[in-house]
Design an enzyme around this catalytic site. Structure first.
Site, PDB file in Angstrom:
ATOM      1  CG  ASP A 199      -7.451  -6.026   5.107  1.00  0.00           C
ATOM      2  OD1 ASP A 199      -6.813  -4.965   5.074  1.00  0.00           O
ATOM      3  OD2 ASP A 199      -8.695  -6.084   5.026  1.00  0.00           O
ATOM      4  CE  LYS A 201      -3.961   0.797   5.447  1.00  0.00           C
ATOM      5  NZ  LYS A 201      -4.942  -0.250   5.147  1.00  0.00           N
ATOM      6  CD  GLU A 253      -5.890  -1.807   1.879  1.00  0.00           C
ATOM      7  OE1 GLU A 253      -6.785  -0.987   1.638  1.00  0.00           O
ATOM      8  OE2 GLU A 253      -5.092  -1.685   2.823  1.00  0.00           O
ATOM      9  CG  ASP A 298     -10.908  -0.997  -0.490  1.00  0.00           C
ATOM     10  OD1 ASP A 298     -11.574  -0.771   0.528  1.00  0.00           O
ATOM     11  OD2 ASP A 298      -9.797  -1.566  -0.479  1.00  0.00           O
TER      12      ASP A 298
END
Ligand code: AMP
Length: 610
Positions: free
Chosen positions: A8, A70, A171, A193
């Protein structure tokens, strides 16, 4: 069989997991932590730091410490998202040669996939230390809402790090896998999420026969915990400005301390109702007096400051449900993922919207990594060993630009992947030998408002009158969500060559050069570790031998042989010290044998006398 690790790769934290004896487990790093900060730094001496050690020195080395890379991956330098990150980041973001971004650390420029690769490499090493052998293969997760460029750049990061990324998965889908794996349930679930940098929502159908089917997905790759922190920072900065007339945003070190304090306050307010932000000596006044920042923040104030952010996630949930053609009460379970879902206000808005308490059984920080490892294991499992099928969807519509600057849809959003659509193109001029196709991803009717994935130029067409050459172009999205384009002359069946111009991201040559670099680092890092281990071992042995000297001397000093042995022992210790000082770890490892012999001999002497 090859072990596949699940990674992850988070905006703020990363997590690695592996399936062992049919059970997915999260691997802790050497510090015992199950998550590792996605942070990279370069020290004054040029040493690379990744994870907790990078985080620990972030305040004093803010300019050379990257976090939240990211947020920049696969994005163009001139995009509004990069602009807003650059405004708040203590590190310097510069334009790269492909329209992408580069980060300056000390005197070197790094591409974003390179920075992400450093984190992946760290996660790979954490898994290798635990498993005791090398690993090559990995499944890496990305936010469901990542577009092609962001996925491609993540894949590049994997390649640079020396990993073979066998699949990229979303994810929330990974979280649903971890939630439903081995449970034999038939259920429609929503995965909410909210992480440090991104928000995703996916609606899935889980069947007892092992099929995990995503029905719809949506999100915002620029909405996450950091925006909540930013609200607290702004509130603190404005208060300070009002009180002292000084803008703390102008001081990088103060800004980094504010960032840490804001995040800490936010996390604390998940368990207590008020907290004090206390930053002594935050800055000096014009008269050179030290100024302190001290303010009380309550949970309800925080909720007020961030209400619109929480509401925005709910609007996206509404949209996703609509896309799925479902009513709220058809959702049978809500799975919360991401550190931000610990915030009571988030749990409240989610339960109010779905009219049910979210499921408690999953760990928000670990569930995505666990899901990735399950998918990894399933991809290499023998037939019948792990019956599981994952059917995901593409989060964005894929299309091309047509006359008038409009966007013609080819593969609509929420289509199950892998998928392919073909479209015929005809020449419009006599003897036309090339056709240019602009491929875009997005939801706007106007091409320019969507993300340009690339320009595809069909070349080498047959010379013929206008309209006679028909080329069939196939647009494909693979299971990783990555787009490719092929073309074929319909009449001759000949494959056409296609030149893809990268609009962001890296060229093949750049990736290859970066891979070499990363490999060198891995070797250096491993040898650093080996030399550190040898040093520690030698130090322990020397301390033990020196502790025994007086006793040994008392026993053997009377004989020539004994004096000789003591002399020799001193020489062995002195040589080991010299090698330690010189940092010659290969020779030190050999000298450790001599130290061990001396220790054994000393023990024997003392043992005899006892
Ligand atoms: P993730 O990307 O899933 O690792 O989530 C990280 C985000 O969760 C960061 O913005 C953290 O500040 C936030 N976070 C972690 N723990 C808490 C907590 N107890 N309360 C509120 N936010 C938290």
């Amino acid at each position: 069989m090859d072990k596949v690790i699940g990674i992850d790769l988070g905006t703020f934290n990363s997590c690695v997991a592996v399936v062992e004896n049919g059970t997915p487990v999260v691997v802790a790093n050497r510090g015992g932590y199950k998550v590792t900060p996605s942070m990279v730094a370069v020290t004054e001496g040029g040493k690379r730091l990744v994870g907790h050690i990078a985080k620990r020195q972030a305040v004093t080395n803010a300019e050379n410490t990257v976090y939240a890379a990211k947020r920049l991956i696969g994005r163009k330098f001139n995009s509004p998202q990069v602009e807003s990150t650059a405004k708040n980041a203590p590190y310097t973001i510069l334009p790269g040669p492909n329209g992408d971004c580069r980060i300056k650390l000390r005197d070197k420029l790094y591409s974003i996939p390179e920075v992400s690769a450093m984190i992946l490499q760290e996660m790979k090493m954490i898994a290798e230390d635990y498993l005791g052998h090398e690993v090559q293969k990995a499944v890496v997760t990305v936010p469901a809402y990542f577009n092609d460029g962001q996925r491609q750049a993540t894949k590049d990061a994997g390649q640079i790090s020396g990993l073979d990324v066998i699949r990229i998965i979303n994810e929330p889908t990974a979280a649903a896998l971890a939630y439903g794996f081995g449970k034999n349930i038939d259920r429609t679930v929503a995965v909410y999420d909210l992480g440090g940098g991104t928000f995703d929502i996916s609606i899935l159908e889980i069947s007892s026969n092992g099929v995990f089917k995503v029905i719809s997905t949506a999100g915002d790759t620029f909405l996450g915990g950091e925006d909540f922190d930013q609200r607290i920072i702004e509130w603190l900065v404005e208060g300070f400005l009002e009180e002292h007339g000084i803008d703390l945003r102008r001081d990088r070190m103060a800004l980094q301390r504010l960032k840490d304090a804001a995040e800490k306050a936010k996390c604390e307010l998940s368990s207590v109702v008020e907290t004090e932000v206390n930053l002594p000596f935050i800055i000096s006044s014009a008269r050179n007096e030290a100024l302190h920042l001290e303010r009380l923040l309550t949970r309800s104030q925080l909720e007020e400051l961030t209400r619109d952010l929480a509401d925005r996630t709910i609007e996206i949930c509404e949209m996703t449900l609509r896309e799925a053609g479902l009513e709220r009460d058809e959702i049978e379970d809500v799975i919360l993922v991401g550190g931000m879902t610990r915030m009571p206000a988030i749990q409240r808005v989610v339960s109010e919207f779905f009219e049910r308490e979210p499921c408690k059984g999953v760990h928000p920080d670990e569930v995505v990594g666990l899901g990735a490892s399950i998918q990894g294991a399933a991809l290499v499992a023998e037939d019948g060993e792990m019956d599981m099928v994952l059917l995901d969807v593409t989060p964005h519509t894929l299309g091309i630009m047509v006359v008038g600057g409009y966007f013609e849809e080819l593969i609509p959003q929420n289509t199950t992947v892998p998928t392919a659509r073909s479209k015929p193109f005809t020449t419009v001029r006599d003897n036309q030998t090339a056709v240019k196709i602009l491929v875009l991803q997005g939801e706007s009717r106007r091409a320019e408002e969507n993300e340009l994935l690339g320009e595809f130029v069909l070349t080498g067409l047959r010379r013929a009158p206008a309209g006679e050459v028909e080329v069939d172009v196939t647009f494909e999205i693979n299971a990783d969500g990555i787009v490719s384009v092929h073309a074929r002359d319909i009449e001759t069946g000949k494959e056409q060559s296609i030149t893809v111009t990268a609009t962001s991201g890296l060229t093949k040559d750049e990736v290859a050069a970066m891979m070499d670099h990363a490999q060198e680092y891995a070797v250096a890092r491993r040898s650093d570790e080996a030399s550190e281990k040898a040093k520690q071992e030698a130090e322990t042995l020397i301390a033990e031998i020196e502790g025994l000297f007086p006793e040994v001397q008392a026993v053997v000093a009377g004989s020539d042989f004994g004096r000789d042995a003591i002399e020799k022992a001193r020489a062995v210790v002195a040589r080991a010290r010299e090698l330690m000082e010189r940092g010659d770890s290969a020779a030190l490892t050999e000298q450790i044998d001599a130290l061990n012999r001396t220790r054994r001999m000393f023990k024997g002497v003392v043992g005899k006398s006892a």
